[in-house]
Design a protein around this motif. Structure first.
Motif, mmCIF file in Angstrom:
data_model
loop_
_atom_site.group_PDB
_atom_site.id
_atom_site.type_symbol
_atom_site.label_atom_id
_atom_site.label_comp_id
_atom_site.label_asym_id
_atom_site.label_seq_id
_atom_site.Cartn_x
_atom_site.Cartn_y
_atom_site.Cartn_z
ATOM 1 N N LEU B 450 0.640 -1.103 0.377
ATOM 2 C CA LEU B 450 -0.199 -0.308 -0.183
ATOM 3 C C LEU B 450 0.806 1.570 -0.047
ATOM 4 O O LEU B 450 0.723 2.123 -0.869
ATOM 5 N N ALA B 451 1.820 1.220 0.449
ATOM 6 C CA ALA B 451 3.156 2.247 0.848
ATOM 7 C C ALA B 451 3.645 2.445 -1.070
ATOM 8 O O ALA B 451 3.314 3.679 -1.054
ATOM 9 N N ALA B 453 2.215 1.350 -3.195
ATOM 10 C CA ALA B 453 0.812 2.307 -4.771
ATOM 11 C C ALA B 453 1.006 3.318 -4.085
ATOM 12 O O ALA B 453 0.936 4.595 -4.929
ATOM 13 N N ALA B 454 1.673 3.982 -2.875
ATOM 14 C CA ALA B 454 1.032 5.488 -2.815
ATOM 15 C C ALA B 454 2.004 6.266 -3.403
ATOM 16 O O ALA B 454 2.161 7.670 -3.627
ATOM 17 N N ASN B 455 2.554 5.488 -3.426
ATOM 18 C CA ASN B 455 4.605 6.413 -4.246
ATOM 19 C C ASN B 455 4.302 6.885 -5.242
ATOM 20 O O ASN B 455 3.652 5.824 -6.271
ATOM 21 N N GLY B 456 4.374 8.269 -6.074
ATOM 22 C CA GLY B 456 3.421 8.615 -7.294
ATOM 23 C C GLY B 456 2.245 8.390 -7.059
ATOM 24 O O GLY B 456 1.353 8.648 -8.913
ATOM 25 N N TRP B 457 1.554 8.642 -6.615
ATOM 26 C CA TRP B 457 0.019 8.870 -7.151
ATOM 27 C C TRP B 457 -0.158 9.621 -7.386
ATOM 28 O O TRP B 457 -1.497 9.851 -8.408
ATOM 29 N N ASP B 458 0.314 11.032 -7.571
ATOM 30 C CA ASP B 458 -0.369 11.952 -8.358
ATOM 31 C C ASP B 458 0.558 12.101 -9.473
ATOM 32 O O ASP B 458 0.236 13.135 -9.898
ATOM 33 N N ALA B 459 1.417 11.707 -9.478
ATOM 34 C CA ALA B 459 1.855 11.679 -11.197
ATOM 35 C C ALA B 459 1.617 11.771 -12.191
ATOM 36 O O ALA B 459 0.356 10.916 -12.117
ATOM 37 N N SER B 463 0.225 6.686 -12.507
ATOM 38 C CA SER B 463 0.918 5.408 -12.336
ATOM 39 C C SER B 463 0.644 3.552 -12.268
ATOM 40 O O SER B 463 -1.283 4.250 -12.276
ATOM 41 N N ALA B 469 -6.051 0.762 -8.622
ATOM 42 C CA ALA B 469 -6.354 1.252 -6.942
ATOM 43 C C ALA B 469 -7.689 2.009 -7.527
ATOM 44 O O ALA B 469 -9.436 1.860 -7.110
ATOM 45 N N SER B 491 3.343 -4.340 -12.967
ATOM 46 C CA SER B 491 3.377 -4.444 -11.404
ATOM 47 C C SER B 491 2.971 -4.938 -10.607
ATOM 48 O O SER B 491 3.121 -4.991 -9.260
ATOM 49 N N HIS B 492 1.802 -6.012 -11.097
ATOM 50 C CA HIS B 492 0.935 -6.816 -10.627
ATOM 51 C C HIS B 492 0.275 -6.134 -9.425
ATOM 52 O O HIS B 492 -0.194 -6.649 -8.839
ATOM 53 N N LEU B 497 -3.268 -5.370 -4.915
ATOM 54 C CA LEU B 497 -4.751 -4.064 -4.360
ATOM 55 C C LEU B 497 -6.340 -4.566 -4.461
ATOM 56 O O LEU B 497 -6.212 -4.582 -3.411
#
Lengths: 121, 653
Positions: B450-451, B453-459, B463, B469, B491-492, B497
């Motif tokens: 989950l962490a 997945a949050a990385n690059g969330w607003d890129a 992403s 998600a 990336s699976h 998720l």
């Protein structure tokens, strides 16, 4: 992807992230995060690590926990596993410093519990 | 060949037979064209230049004047009608095809004689799409769809899809047209589209084929083809169907239709199962690796019960939906740490067992690194040795094992579960302690996912974690959906998720990794989901979709309920990485790695592409905040029973 395409397709979208370079640490300020961002795309780092260094199945995350420039240089000159090698003539130590500055400038992500789609709320 | 059959293939006799049966309908039988007369005398027909002016007879015909010599002009029940009766006896629901003259009689019989029901015709724009549809359909429906494929060139088009299905051990039942009788072929094209041995094109990667020369021969071979295709290990089977056999009248006494044999899959040797059970029960750290294993809900339930009884970790390779994605014993994402600590590893229908227990580095000198510690017992239950061919190397590298049970994995699972239960001491503290440890690790892994997945969330580009998600956010309250494309290239994130609890929640991958599989397979799977009251979700690679974009038309034409996301990274990204690797290895930089690998300059507008074929579509979407609302609009279409596509400009992986 050619540089021009990268500029249009990827870099323009990452400008807000680059604005955060002001928050860089003292050693990183000596490097050029904007140039680093360009290099991160041109040298193909984003292909495996994502445009903001978020990582994925093809490569680990490089932000927000960004290795030092020395650490990056040591690894990419003689990488293990799937990472391809980058020699000095392709990515100089100065380039690496700029790339490191860019990655360090990427804003920290939100916590998953603060993102409704990830928190299950 | 029986004399009777040989005689039936000779032109004069064939024509007489044809005319005699038709006589009842038209009241006229006599045949005596100059060419036929020459043939009866053993002479070659007179050559007719393709561009020659029409002769008197042709001119009369074109002017609407009836022919001077009376020929039969209609036929009653044709061989192709009989063939449709055979298909109906097999309870086949669909036939997917791109039209082709070599099976024109079969095509016509399906839609008219068979009333376009069981099988119903699914119209496709490429044989590769049609056969991939059958691939995807079979994995969800659990039974074959029929394919009609045009002779020679159509089969060559279809061959990659047949290879994928072969490598994925999926049942296909394909009828290929052919013009066996050279004397009956029209000049030019029909010669180019006829073969002495059509099936040879794909024999290296199919299970069985035949070329029947009578209707009796056809019905028996059709029953055999269906039986073999649907008996584990599954595989493609082909019948090469002579045009003449389909177009000629059935006659007064058609042969009885041969029924399909219902077979029992190969089970396991009970003694070997007991030995496996003892090894697993006695192990300190047993690990189950599931490959091409589960195809039914019962199969998944049995695997869950086996893992919970043993309190052991399961690694699901993603080739099938074997194990619930969020189950607390699902250690798929920890396999690299897990395997080296195991003392017993059981592979369950794992195709690449060598790869499962070795690391691999793509270096100048490619090397494998063993992951098993010395003394670890490696055991396997798989059906691969029952169906293997030498030429194409999809069987993977040879892996020595301590013991291998050759059996159908899903069939052997209940046997193994019972044996484990018998061998398991009651209230084993080791089991519950081991399970608790695994559950804690899985919980930590899920938190890390989950962490990540949050990385690059607003890129932007968006992403892959974000768009997966976003999809999950819209479907999580609904159990009636199925992911019909692989998840490796995202990336699976789908598996990381989404809470997938049923075998139909994911179709698995494509077996042979032939690019262009996804669009057809997704549409075929969507048909099966629709029939089960569900909708399909496809996440297409942009490169894969562009191999067979015509599948979008089929989705619109047949109103398939499918949500399609284009993971648009504007490149053959896998190939970008390969060229990048080579350029780096040669110390040349990657400035030119885009040449031949990018799908940009110009960018493809996938929304317009889909709209041009009648599919509701939006995009390109590169702002992540706009994705959720677009998904809501798309899903509203899908829930109405229509296809919808979103072009999502995305991160590479």
């Amino acid at each position: 992807m050619p540089r021009a395409t990268i500029s249009k397709f990827l870099l323009a979208a990452i400008i807000p992230a680059a604005a955060a370079t002001l928050a860089m640490s003292a050693p990183a300020q000596a490097a050029d995060a904007d140039h680093g961002k360009t290099l991160f795309m041109k040298d193909g780092c984003f292909e495996c690590h994502g445009t903001v260094g978020q990582g994925g199945a093809a490569g680990p995350a490089l932000a927000p926990k960004t290795p030092t420039a020395e650490g990056i240089a040591k690894y990419i000159r003689n990488p293990r596993g799937a990472m391809p090698p980058y020699v000095q003539s392709v990515v100089s130590d100065a380039d690496i410093a700029d790339i490191q500055a860019y990655l360090s400038s990427v804003p920290k992500p939100k916590k998953p519990e603060d993102i409704p789609l990830l928190s299950g709320k | 060949m029986a004399k009777k059959d040989r005689d039936a293939l000779a032109i004069p006799e064939r024509r007489k037979f044809f005319g005699a049966v038709a006589a009842g309908a038209v009241g006229a039988v006599a045949i005596s064209t100059p060419d036929i007369a020459r043939a009866q005398e053993g002479q070659k027909p007179a050559k007719k230049p393709a561009a020659a002016p029409p002769n008197a007879a042709t001119a009369e015909h074109e002017a609407g004047t009836p022919p001077q010599e009376k020929e039969p002009v209609t036929v009653g029940k044709a061989g192709s009608d009989y063939m449709v009766d055979c298909f109906k006896s097999m309870n086949i629901d669909y036939v997917a095809l791109m039209p082709g003259s070599s099976f024109r009689a079969l095509h016509e019989s399906v839609i008219n004689y068979g009333e376009n029901k069981k099988p119903e015709l699914i119209a496709c724009l490429h044989e590769e799409i049609a056969v991939s549809m059958a691939h995807g359909y079979a994995k969800v429906a659990g039974k074959p769809m029929l394919n009609f494929v045009h002779s020679v060139v159509g089969l060559q088009h279809a061959s990659m899809s047949i290879y994928n299905a072969w490598a994925d051990r999926v049942p296909l039942f394909i009828c290929v047209g052919n013009g066996l009788d050279a004397m009956q072929r029209a000049p030019n094209v029909e010669w180019a589209h006829s073969a002495q041995d059509n099936a040879a094109i794909v024999r290296d990667f199919s299970k069985w084929d035949d070329q029947p020369i009578s209707l009796g021969h056809f019905t028996e071979s059709a029953a055999r083809a269906y039986t073999l295709a649907t008996t584990p290990p599954f595989g493609p089977t082909l019948l090469v169907v002579d045009e003449g056999l389909g177009e000629e009248p059935v006659g007064d006494k058609p042969p009885p239709i041969a029924p399909v044999n219902r077979t029992s899959p190969p089970g396991a040797d009970p003694n070997a199962i007991d030995a496996f059970a003892k090894m697993l029960v006695g192990a300190k750290n047993p690990v189950l690796i599931a490959g091409r294993l589960v195809r039914t809900e019962k199969g998944m339930q049995t695997l869950v019960e086996l893992a919970e009884t043993l309190g052991c970790a399961v690694v699901d390779q993603g080739t099938r939906m074997n194990f619930p994605s969020m189950h607390p014993l699902n250690m798929t994402w920890n396999a690299r740490r897990l395997i080296p600590e195991a003392d017993v590893v059981l592979g369950l229908e794992v195709v690449d067992l060598y790869g499962a227990v070795h690391g691999f580095a793509d270096r100048i000198e490619r090397r494998y690194t063993p992951r098993l510690k010395p003394g670890t017992k490696l055991i396997s239950i798989d059906s691969l040795p029952l169906l293997i061919r030498p030429n194409f190397q999809d069987f993977q590298r040879y892996q020595p094992v301590d013991m291998e049970i050759v059996a159908d994995g899903e069939t052997a699972l209940p046997q193994l579960l019972e044996a484990v239960k018998k061998a398991m001491p009651k209230g084993s503290a080791n089991v519950s302690a081991r399970a608790d440890k695994i559950k804690k690790e899985v919980a930590q892994t899920n938190k890390r996912n989950l962490a990540a997945a949050a990385n690059g969330w607003d890129a932007s580009p968006i992403s892959t974690a974000r768009f997966c998600a976003e999809i999950w956010g819209q479907i999580k309250g609904d159990d009636k959906w199925g992911l019909v494309t692989p998840h490796q290239l995202q990336s699976h994130w789908q598996i990381k998720l989404w809470n997938m609890t049923k075998p139909w929640h994911h179709i698995g991958d494509n077996g042979g990794y032939g690019v262009g599989y996804q669009p057809g397979a997704a549409m075929g799977a969507a048909i099966a989901h629709r029939d089960a009251g569900r909708f399909a979700i496809a996440i297409f690679g942009d490169g894969d979709l562009m191999c067979n974009p015509g599948a979008l038309w089929t989705a619109a034409h047949h109103k398939l309920p499918i949500l399609m996301i284009v993971h648009n990274n504007r490149a053959y990204h896998q190939e970008v990485m390969h060229i990048q690797r080579m350029a780096d290895r040669h110390a040349r930089g990657i400035d030119r790695a885009h040449i031949g690998t990018e799908i940009a300059n110009p960018n493809i507008d996938f929304a317009k592409l889909a709209q041009s074929m009648g599919v509701w579509a939006e995009g390109p979407i590169s702002d992540p905040s706009k994705l959720g609302p677009a998904l809501s609009r798309a899903l509203a279409q899908v829930r109405k029973g229509e296809p919808a596509l979103l072009d999502v400009v995305s991160q590479p992986r």
